[in-house]
Enzyme design. Sequence first.
Site, PDB file in Angstrom:
ATOM      1  N   GLY A  88       0.861  -1.194   0.000  1.00 48.57           N
ATOM      2  CA  GLY A  88       0.000   0.000   0.000  1.00 48.57           C
ATOM      3  C   GLY A  88       0.891   1.235   0.000  1.00 48.57           C
ATOM      4  N   ALA A 136       1.833   3.347  -2.221  1.00 48.76           N
ATOM      5  CA  ALA A 136       1.552   4.545  -3.015  1.00 48.76           C
ATOM      6  C   ALA A 136       0.452   5.399  -2.393  1.00 48.76           C
ATOM      7  CB  ALA A 136       1.162   4.137  -4.431  1.00 48.76           C
ATOM      8  N   GLY A 137      -0.048   4.996  -1.230  1.00 52.21           N
ATOM      9  CA  GLY A 137      -1.179   5.691  -0.620  1.00 52.21           C
ATOM     10  C   GLY A 137      -0.769   6.885   0.229  1.00 52.21           C
ATOM     11  N   ILE A 162      -0.712   7.212   3.455  1.00 55.87           N
ATOM     12  CA  ILE A 162       0.256   6.827   4.499  1.00 55.87           C
ATOM     13  C   ILE A 162       1.499   6.253   3.834  1.00 55.87           C
ATOM     14  CG2 ILE A 162       0.710   5.254   6.429  1.00 55.87           C
ATOM     15  CD1 ILE A 162      -2.376   5.285   6.934  1.00 55.87           C
ATOM     16  N   ARG A 197     -14.623   3.287  11.796  1.00 55.04           N
ATOM     17  CA  ARG A 197     -13.572   2.424  11.227  1.00 55.04           C
ATOM     18  C   ARG A 197     -14.180   1.095  10.786  1.00 55.04           C
ATOM     19  NH1 ARG A 197     -11.230   5.268  15.306  1.00 55.04           N
ATOM     20  NH2 ARG A 197      -9.199   6.256  15.006  1.00 55.04           N
ATOM     21  N   SER A 248      -3.861  -1.201   8.440  1.00 52.52           N
ATOM     22  CA  SER A 248      -5.173  -1.087   7.786  1.00 52.52           C
ATOM     23  C   SER A 248      -6.317  -1.253   8.790  1.00 52.52           C
ATOM     24  CB  SER A 248      -5.318  -2.173   6.708  1.00 52.52           C
ATOM     25  OG  SER A 248      -4.130  -2.309   5.973  1.00 52.52           O
ATOM     26  N   ASP A 260      -2.103   6.335  18.467  1.00 57.73           N
ATOM     27  CA  ASP A 260      -2.835   6.686  19.690  1.00 57.73           C
ATOM     28  C   ASP A 260      -1.860   7.173  20.765  1.00 57.73           C
ATOM     29  OD1 ASP A 260      -5.296   5.833  18.541  1.00 57.73           O
ATOM     30  OD2 ASP A 260      -4.702   3.766  18.927  1.00 57.73           O
ATOM     31  N   HIS A 308      -8.010  -0.042  18.726  1.00 56.42           N
ATOM     32  CA  HIS A 308      -7.808   1.171  17.936  1.00 56.42           C
ATOM     33  C   HIS A 308      -9.114   1.626  17.277  1.00 56.42           C
ATOM     34  CE1 HIS A 308      -5.889   4.260  15.630  1.00 56.42           C
ATOM     35  NE2 HIS A 308      -6.389   3.753  14.504  1.00 56.42           N
ATOM     36  N   MET A 355       0.371   9.506  10.912  1.00 62.33           N
ATOM     37  CA  MET A 355       0.357   8.032  10.924  1.00 62.33           C
ATOM     38  C   MET A 355       1.676   7.485  10.406  1.00 62.33           C
ATOM     39  SD  MET A 355      -1.148   5.294  11.735  1.00 62.33           S
ATOM     40  CE  MET A 355       0.255   4.217  11.913  1.00 62.33           C
TER      41      MET A 355
HETATM   42  N1  LIG Z   1      -3.724   2.017  12.467  1.00 59.39           N
HETATM   43  C1  LIG Z   1      -3.873   3.321  12.442  1.00 59.39           C
HETATM   44  O1  LIG Z   1      -3.591   4.006  13.431  1.00 59.39           O
HETATM   45  C2  LIG Z   1      -4.332   4.018  11.213  1.00 59.39           C
HETATM   46  C3  LIG Z   1      -4.837   3.310  10.162  1.00 59.39           C
HETATM   47  N2  LIG Z   1      -5.231   3.941   9.017  1.00 59.39           N
HETATM   48  C4  LIG Z   1      -5.752   3.103   7.941  1.00 59.39           C
HETATM   49  O2  LIG Z   1      -4.726   2.896   6.967  1.00 59.39           O
HETATM   50  C5  LIG Z   1      -5.337   2.576   5.707  1.00 59.39           C
HETATM   51  C6  LIG Z   1      -4.706   3.358   4.577  1.00 59.39           C
HETATM   52  O3  LIG Z   1      -4.973   4.725   4.718  1.00 59.39           O
HETATM   53  P1  LIG Z   1      -4.466   5.805   3.612  1.00 59.39           P
HETATM   54  O4  LIG Z   1      -3.056   5.537   3.275  1.00 59.39           O
HETATM   55  O5  LIG Z   1      -4.874   7.123   4.076  1.00 59.39           O
HETATM   56  O6  LIG Z   1      -5.378   5.358   2.364  1.00 59.39           O
HETATM   57  P2  LIG Z   1      -5.110   5.634   0.803  1.00 59.39           P
HETATM   58  O7  LIG Z   1      -6.349   5.332   0.082  1.00 59.39           O
HETATM   59  O8  LIG Z   1      -4.480   6.968   0.624  1.00 59.39           O
HETATM   60  O9  LIG Z   1      -3.994   4.551   0.452  1.00 59.39           O
HETATM   61  C7  LIG Z   1      -4.239   3.189   0.479  1.00 59.39           C
HETATM   62  C8  LIG Z   1      -3.377   2.524  -0.551  1.00 59.39           C
HETATM   63  O10 LIG Z   1      -3.660   1.121  -0.512  1.00 59.39           O
HETATM   64  C9  LIG Z   1      -3.599   0.671  -1.841  1.00 59.39           C
HETATM   65  N3  LIG Z   1      -4.279  -0.599  -1.986  1.00 59.39           N
HETATM   66  C10 LIG Z   1      -5.591  -0.871  -2.121  1.00 59.39           C
HETATM   67  N4  LIG Z   1      -5.794  -2.181  -2.281  1.00 59.39           N
HETATM   68  C11 LIG Z   1      -4.577  -2.757  -2.228  1.00 59.39           C
HETATM   69  C12 LIG Z   1      -4.128  -4.100  -2.340  1.00 59.39           C
HETATM   70  N5  LIG Z   1      -4.967  -5.101  -2.529  1.00 59.39           N
HETATM   71  N6  LIG Z   1      -2.800  -4.322  -2.253  1.00 59.39           N
HETATM   72  C13 LIG Z   1      -1.937  -3.307  -2.049  1.00 59.39           C
HETATM   73  N7  LIG Z   1      -2.312  -2.030  -1.950  1.00 59.39           N
HETATM   74  C14 LIG Z   1      -3.611  -1.761  -2.038  1.00 59.39           C
HETATM   75  C15 LIG Z   1      -4.240   1.774  -2.664  1.00 59.39           C
HETATM   76  O11 LIG Z   1      -3.898   1.657  -4.026  1.00 59.39           O
HETATM   77  C16 LIG Z   1      -3.645   2.990  -1.991  1.00 59.39           C
HETATM   78  O12 LIG Z   1      -2.437   3.385  -2.620  1.00 59.39           O
HETATM   79  C17 LIG Z   1      -6.832   2.831   5.893  1.00 59.39           C
HETATM   80  O13 LIG Z   1      -7.502   1.632   6.121  1.00 59.39           O
HETATM   81  C18 LIG Z   1      -6.880   3.702   7.149  1.00 59.39           C
HETATM   82  O14 LIG Z   1      -8.097   3.627   7.826  1.00 59.39           O
HETATM   83  C19 LIG Z   1      -5.121   5.297   8.877  1.00 59.39           C
HETATM   84  C20 LIG Z   1      -4.610   6.052   9.894  1.00 59.39           C
HETATM   85  C21 LIG Z   1      -4.236   5.498  11.160  1.00 59.39           C
HETATM   86  O1  LIG Z   2      -9.502   7.655  12.068  1.00 66.37           O
HETATM   87  C1  LIG Z   2      -9.222   6.966  11.077  1.00 66.37           C
HETATM   88  O2  LIG Z   2     -10.055   6.497  10.306  1.00 66.37           O
HETATM   89  C2  LIG Z   2      -7.787   6.674  10.837  1.00 66.37           C
HETATM   90  C3  LIG Z   2      -7.187   6.220  12.108  1.00 66.37           C
HETATM   91  O3  LIG Z   2      -7.281   5.058  12.472  1.00 66.37           O
HETATM   92  C4  LIG Z   2      -6.621   7.230  12.985  1.00 66.37           C
HETATM   93  O4  LIG Z   2      -6.334   8.350  12.558  1.00 66.37           O
HETATM   94  O5  LIG Z   2      -6.433   6.915  14.164  1.00 66.37           O
END
Ligand SMILES: NC(=O)C1=CN([C@@H]2O[C@H](COP(=O)(O)OP(=O)(O)OC[C@H]3O[C@@H](n4cnc5c(N)ncnc54)[C@H](O)[C@@H]3O)[C@@H](O)[C@H]2O)C=CC1
Ligand SMILES: O=C([O-])CC(=O)C(=O)O
Length: 357
Positions: free
Chosen positions: A52, A54-55, A57, A131, A162, A194, A221, A272
């Site tokens: 992931g 290119a996203g 994060i 979430r 994720s 967190d 989370h 993140m």
């Molecule tokens: N654990 C935590 O504290 C946090 C978790 N997150 C979660 O992290 C995840 C990603 O967030 P962002 O980067 O903002 O999203 P984003 O949409 O900007 O990036 C996600 C990336 O995953 C890629 N992707 C989708 N399906 C895929 C697959 N099958 N294989 C590989 N890559 C794939 C997409 O092409 C994209 O580049 C979300 O589920 C979000 O809720 C976000 C913030 C905090």
């Molecule tokens: O809030 C969200 O969806 C992303 C996340 O997990 C965080 O920022 O803690």
Amino acid sequence: MQPSGAEVHQRIARISAHLYPSNPKMGDGSILERTNCRAKGGAPGFKVAILGAAGGIGQPLAMLMKMNPLVSVLHLYDVVNAPGVTADISHMDTGAVVRGFLGQSQLEGALTGMDLVIIPAGIPRKPGMTRDDLFKINAGIVRTLCEGIAKCCPNAIVNLISNPVNSTVPIAAEVFKKAGTYDPKKLLGVTSLDVVRANTFVAEVLGLDPREVEVPVVGGHAGVTILPLLSQVKPPCSFTQEETEYLTKRIQDGGTEVVEAKKGAGSATLSMAYAAVKFADACLKGLRGDASVVACAFVASQVTELPFFASKVRLGRTGAEEVYQLGPLNEYERIGLEKAKKELAESIQKGISFIRN
Ligand SMILES: NC(=O)C1=CN([C@@H]2O[C@H](COP(=O)(O)OP(=O)(O)OC[C@H]3O[C@@H](n4cnc5c(N)ncnc54)[C@H](O)[C@@H]3O)[C@@H](O)[C@H]2O)C=CC1
Ligand SMILES: O=C([O-])CC(=O)C(=O)O
């Protein structure tokens, strides 16, 4: 003896194909156009994959991991734009060799030989969503990626970002169990954001530098499952009831605060990436054998009656080698713990059922 022209070409082609396995054109050895064509990729350090990459994060995470001196090889995998991000990051003059992998057919190459796999793949929240609303799409993404890990690097440490983490970690565990590769010490749900938020918000209230503050955050989370233990803050301090309620709520709603501020353009990405790198760095230091590396993570646990729970863990050569008890809680935290466990139990079961049924 000087190598012949043909030998030089062959050598370049070999090295080039090694560096750019996802771009065969780079492996034809026809021109010496890459300044790093003599790179060996064998410097001491760990091999890390970001799935992931290119996203929102993934990109800053990739940049920060490229700056980490413990990383010798960095694999960037995504279903879109991985070559672009890889080309960009690979120009940074730091030690790690970067390779890009695009799409399912290149997942195996991305994962083979990795010591640590970080997963920020999946869709983020929009305002009004929980979430758990991400489960439908992200559960399947996490399943596929973990099947790849079980096949190609079953001994790697996995940092799962994720959402919903409370369900995706149980999903990953079930996939690994099915494949016969499950090692509970190596599967870590990333809850470090967190802790990062808690340190920041508590420091604001106390008028301290956030780098001096340590707040344990336990549970899970999402919403009420995020349980900051304000009675255990270092340096020792006390809070009024009003401060406790304000801080607990702000830490629990930190993700939503960012989702709302971004107005539909996603959730926390930069903080993140910072938090993920802090945690990945702790995992790599543990792998290296450093003493007393401790961080909070959502792991298989016997701290409560639930099969998974976030708490402080000691990271070592084999992953989360010790899971710490919660320590003494005050009345406010005990009530919070009961609420957290109720919601967590449902989210964990939902993840398990997704694979078993
Ligand atoms: N654990 C935590 O504290 C946090 C978790 N997150 C979660 O992290 C995840 C990603 O967030 P962002 O980067 O903002 O999203 P984003 O949409 O900007 O990036 C996600 C990336 O995953 C890629 N992707 C989708 N399906 C895929 C697959 N099958 N294989 C590989 N890559 C794939 C997409 O092409 C994209 O580049 C979300 O589920 C979000 O809720 C976000 C913030 C905090
Ligand atoms: O809030 C969200 O969806 C992303 C996340 O997990 C965080 O920022 O803690």
